[in-house]
Write a protein that holds these residues in place. Structure first.
Motif, PDB file in Angstrom:
ATOM      1  N   LEU A  66       0.748  -1.109  -0.058  1.00  0.00           N
ATOM      2  CA  LEU A  66       0.211   0.008   0.039  1.00  0.00           C
ATOM      3  C   LEU A  66       0.909   1.164   0.038  1.00  0.00           C
ATOM      4  N   HIS A  67       1.196   1.566  -1.277  1.00  0.00           N
ATOM      5  CA  HIS A  67       2.309   2.711  -1.296  1.00  0.00           C
ATOM      6  C   HIS A  67       1.564   4.244  -1.581  1.00  0.00           C
ATOM      7  N   SER A  68       2.412   5.144  -1.020  1.00  0.00           N
ATOM      8  CA  SER A  68       1.911   6.546  -1.002  1.00  0.00           C
ATOM      9  C   SER A  68       1.998   6.863  -2.544  1.00  0.00           C
ATOM     10  N   VAL A  69       1.495   7.976  -2.717  1.00  0.00           N
ATOM     11  CA  VAL A  69       1.549   8.701  -4.153  1.00  0.00           C
ATOM     12  C   VAL A  69       2.809   8.900  -4.523  1.00  0.00           C
ATOM     13  N   MET A  70       2.968   8.843  -6.007  1.00  0.00           N
ATOM     14  CA  MET A  70       4.485   9.200  -6.428  1.00  0.00           C
ATOM     15  C   MET A  70       4.229  10.206  -7.634  1.00  0.00           C
ATOM     16  N   ASN A  71       5.441  10.677  -8.017  1.00  0.00           N
ATOM     17  CA  ASN A  71       5.209  11.763  -9.146  1.00  0.00           C
ATOM     18  C   ASN A  71       4.947  11.289 -10.404  1.00  0.00           C
ATOM     19  N   ASP A  72       4.974   9.918 -10.766  1.00  0.00           N
ATOM     20  CA  ASP A  72       4.442   9.361 -12.074  1.00  0.00           C
ATOM     21  C   ASP A  72       2.947   9.264 -12.111  1.00  0.00           C
ATOM     22  N   GLN A  73       2.094   9.878 -11.270  1.00  0.00           N
ATOM     23  CA  GLN A  73       0.841   9.840 -11.236  1.00  0.00           C
ATOM     24  C   GLN A  73       0.316  11.479 -11.420  1.00  0.00           C
ATOM     25  N   PRO A  74      -0.946  11.624 -11.976  1.00  0.00           N
ATOM     26  CA  PRO A  74      -1.246  13.073 -11.811  1.00  0.00           C
ATOM     27  C   PRO A  74      -2.168  13.377 -10.928  1.00  0.00           C
ATOM     28  N   LEU A  75      -2.433  14.589 -10.637  1.00  0.00           N
ATOM     29  CA  LEU A  75      -3.272  15.012  -9.603  1.00  0.00           C
ATOM     30  C   LEU A  75      -4.763  14.730 -10.110  1.00  0.00           C
ATOM     31  N   ILE A  76      -4.841  15.124 -11.434  1.00  0.00           N
ATOM     32  CA  ILE A  76      -6.273  14.970 -12.036  1.00  0.00           C
ATOM     33  C   ILE A  76      -6.132  13.824 -13.260  1.00  0.00           C
ATOM     34  N   ASP A  77      -7.041  13.362 -13.750  1.00  0.00           N
ATOM     35  CA  ASP A  77      -6.804  12.325 -14.927  1.00  0.00           C
ATOM     36  C   ASP A  77      -6.295  13.009 -15.891  1.00  0.00           C
ATOM     37  N   GLY A  78      -5.237  12.508 -16.641  1.00  0.00           N
ATOM     38  CA  GLY A  78      -4.807  12.976 -17.894  1.00  0.00           C
ATOM     39  C   GLY A  78      -3.669  12.033 -18.420  1.00  0.00           C
ATOM     40  N   TYR A  79      -3.351  12.417 -19.697  1.00  0.00           N
ATOM     41  CA  TYR A  79      -2.434  11.385 -20.524  1.00  0.00           C
ATOM     42  C   TYR A  79      -0.956  11.462 -19.914  1.00  0.00           C
ATOM     43  N   HIS A  80      -0.801  10.774 -18.815  1.00  0.00           N
ATOM     44  CA  HIS A  80       0.454  11.024 -18.006  1.00  0.00           C
ATOM     45  C   HIS A  80       1.301   9.796 -18.174  1.00  0.00           C
ATOM     46  N   HIS A  81       0.826   8.559 -18.375  1.00  0.00           N
ATOM     47  CA  HIS A  81       1.691   7.411 -18.633  1.00  0.00           C
ATOM     48  C   HIS A  81       1.032   6.491 -19.435  1.00  0.00           C
ATOM     49  N   THR A  82       2.082   5.400 -19.630  1.00  0.00           N
ATOM     50  CA  THR A  82       1.574   4.400 -20.842  1.00  0.00           C
ATOM     51  C   THR A  82       0.788   3.266 -20.062  1.00  0.00           C
ATOM     52  N   ASP A  83       0.954   3.338 -18.793  1.00  0.00           N
ATOM     53  CA  ASP A  83       0.088   2.207 -17.839  1.00  0.00           C
ATOM     54  C   ASP A  83      -1.202   2.980 -17.578  1.00  0.00           C
ATOM     55  N   LEU A  84      -2.177   2.773 -18.005  1.00  0.00           N
ATOM     56  CA  LEU A  84      -3.598   3.441 -17.940  1.00  0.00           C
ATOM     57  C   LEU A  84      -3.911   3.692 -16.333  1.00  0.00           C
ATOM     58  N   HIS A  85      -3.471   2.719 -15.623  1.00  0.00           N
ATOM     59  CA  HIS A  85      -3.863   2.964 -14.210  1.00  0.00           C
ATOM     60  C   HIS A  85      -3.221   4.284 -13.830  1.00  0.00           C
ATOM     61  N   ARG A  86      -2.098   4.593 -14.445  1.00  0.00           N
ATOM     62  CA  ARG A  86      -1.309   5.795 -13.627  1.00  0.00           C
ATOM     63  C   ARG A  86      -1.899   7.060 -14.409  1.00  0.00           C
ATOM     64  N   THR A  87      -2.900   6.919 -15.426  1.00  0.00           N
ATOM     65  CA  THR A  87      -3.459   8.080 -16.065  1.00  0.00           C
ATOM     66  C   THR A  87      -4.683   8.519 -15.010  1.00  0.00           C
ATOM     67  N   ARG A  88      -4.787   8.184 -14.067  1.00  0.00           N
ATOM     68  CA  ARG A  88      -6.054   8.459 -13.005  1.00  0.00           C
ATOM     69  C   ARG A  88      -5.353   9.341 -11.906  1.00  0.00           C
ATOM     70  N   SER A  89      -6.471   9.927 -11.511  1.00  0.00           N
ATOM     71  CA  SER A  89      -6.030  11.104 -10.445  1.00  0.00           C
ATOM     72  C   SER A  89      -5.462  10.477  -9.206  1.00  0.00           C
ATOM     73  N   ALA A  90      -4.349  10.916  -8.646  1.00  0.00           N
ATOM     74  CA  ALA A  90      -3.621  10.109  -7.544  1.00  0.00           C
ATOM     75  C   ALA A  90      -4.240  10.256  -6.285  1.00  0.00           C
ATOM     76  N   MET A  91      -5.098  11.274  -6.271  1.00  0.00           N
ATOM     77  CA  MET A  91      -5.606  11.786  -4.759  1.00  0.00           C
ATOM     78  C   MET A  91      -7.085  11.650  -4.701  1.00  0.00           C
ATOM     79  N   GLN A  92      -7.670  10.824  -5.679  1.00  0.00           N
ATOM     80  CA  GLN A  92      -9.006  10.545  -5.579  1.00  0.00           C
ATOM     81  C   GLN A  92      -9.291   8.973  -5.529  1.00  0.00           C
ATOM     82  N   SER A  93      -8.373   8.298  -5.699  1.00  0.00           N
ATOM     83  CA  SER A  93      -8.594   6.806  -5.813  1.00  0.00           C
ATOM     84  C   SER A  93      -7.431   6.126  -5.190  1.00  0.00           C
ATOM     85  N   MET A  94      -7.752   4.807  -4.922  1.00  0.00           N
ATOM     86  CA  MET A  94      -6.643   3.831  -4.669  1.00  0.00           C
ATOM     87  C   MET A  94      -6.669   3.090  -5.849  1.00  0.00           C
TER      88      MET A  94
END
Length: 342
Positions: A183-211
């Motif tokens: 159970l890992h704290s958020v990291m800077n490869d995640q966006p604050l809001i949904d966005g085209y941030h990573h090739t792993d689609l899980h990591r396109t989702r808002s870091a602060m709104q979901s597990m």
């Protein structure tokens, strides 16, 4: 003789390494001689001085002409984008702390050596075991360092947290199978809001709104340290919306009967003995924030220890994924330097 250290990549781990070194009782054995970071110098100074997670820097930080000044000590700063962009040989770097996380293959890492670095200490695992000369979890295998290595990895924060625990359990009770859920704290490869941030689609989702489930190489990391457990360890990871402090939920089937009391006694004894300073134990009713800025690799939550029957064990292990790991990197660097005669 001091160990001349440089830092490549001045993000969360790079800054924590410098901060932890500043607070360390062994700081006199090190000299930070350079930092390489693409960001601008004023931002580097500001984020050294003020940290939302670990507080204000306990000293004076200034931006100079091409340098950071820490309590008056001048640290030259470079902004190169490639390993060859800094003349490391001219600086005289004994160990480069590679904290950018951008380089994990041996042919990439050797570019730093070719550019004049004598040795590399990675803040992450090598892509494969053979990409580094040794992977070190301090307290488990640091005594194997000879000083002749050129590329050493300090493994990962998660491997440092759980591998010593698994080693203790396996020696005492035997591990048949184990599942590790980080159970890992958020990291800077995640966006604050949904966005085209990573090739792993899980990591396109808002870091602060979901597990958010993400991939992890923890099982591979553990098996590098404990090859006798190969094929018996699996892992998964979930990012949770907190800025620091993580936990590993361990479920293990043991090879012999035991009780929760016996497991807790084993771990308490290790904390008081062989793992003193690296592992801690508590039975207080904690929340994760209580372990922010903990220098330990792992804190066993004895109050959450459970047995289902005589062989199915569940443990909860807390760790500050930034500060604890930065302190272990200093331990590895100090041990390695001693073996070099520094």
């Amino acid at each position: 003789m001091t160990l001349r250290i440089a830092i490549n990549g001045y993000g969360r781990i790079g800054r924590c390494f410098l901060r932890a070194l500043h607070a360390s009782p062994v700081r006199g054995r090190f000299q930070v001689v350079a930092i390489n970071e693409p960001a601008d110098l004023e931002s580097m100074a500001y984020l050294t001085r003020y940290d939302s997670t670990h507080g204000c820097f306990p000293g004076q930080v200034e931006a100079g002409e091409g340098c950071l000044k820490i309590d008056g000590t001048v640290i030259p700063v470079f902004h190169a984008e490639t390993p060859e962009g800094v003349d490391w040989a001219a600086i005289g770097v004994d160990v480069l702390v590679e904290a950018s996380g951008r380089y994990s293959h041996r042919h990439e890492l050797e570019r730093f050596l070719a550019a004049g670095c004598r040795r590399l200490l990675l803040s992450h695992p090598g892509h494969t075991a053979s990409d580094v000369d040794r992977t070190v979890v301090f307290g488990m295998n640091h005594d194997l360092l000879s000083g002749d290595e050129r590329i050493v990895s300090a493994a990962s924060c998660t491997t440092n947290a759980i591998a010593p625990v698994l080693a203790l359990l396996d020696r005492s009770f035997g591990i048949e199978q184990a599942m590790l859920t980080t159970l890992h704290s958020v990291m800077n490869d995640q966006p604050l809001i949904d966005g085209y941030h990573h090739t792993d689609l899980h990591r396109t989702r808002s870091a602060m709104q979901s597990m958010i489930p993400v991939s992890t190489g923890l099982a591979r990391g553990v098996q590098r340290m404990l090859p006798e457990l190969a094929g018996r360890i699996e892992s998964k990871a979930i990012r949770v919306p907190v800025v620091n402090v993580s936990a590993i939920d361990l479920v293990a089937t043991l090879r012999c009967d035991t009780t929760a009391a016996e497991v807790k006694a084993l771990l308490r004894a290790a904390v008081a003995g062989s793992e003193s300073g690296r592992m801690d134990y508590t039975e207080h009713p904690h929340a994760s924030i209580d372990f922010n800025h903990s220098p330990h690799s792992a804190i066993i939550d004895g109050g959450q220890t459970r047995m289902s029957g005589a062989r199915l064990l569940n443990l909860l292990v807390w760790f500050d994924n930034e500060w604890g790991f930065a302190n272990r990197m200093i331990d590895v660097a100090a041990c390695w330097g001693a073996r070099m005669g520094r």
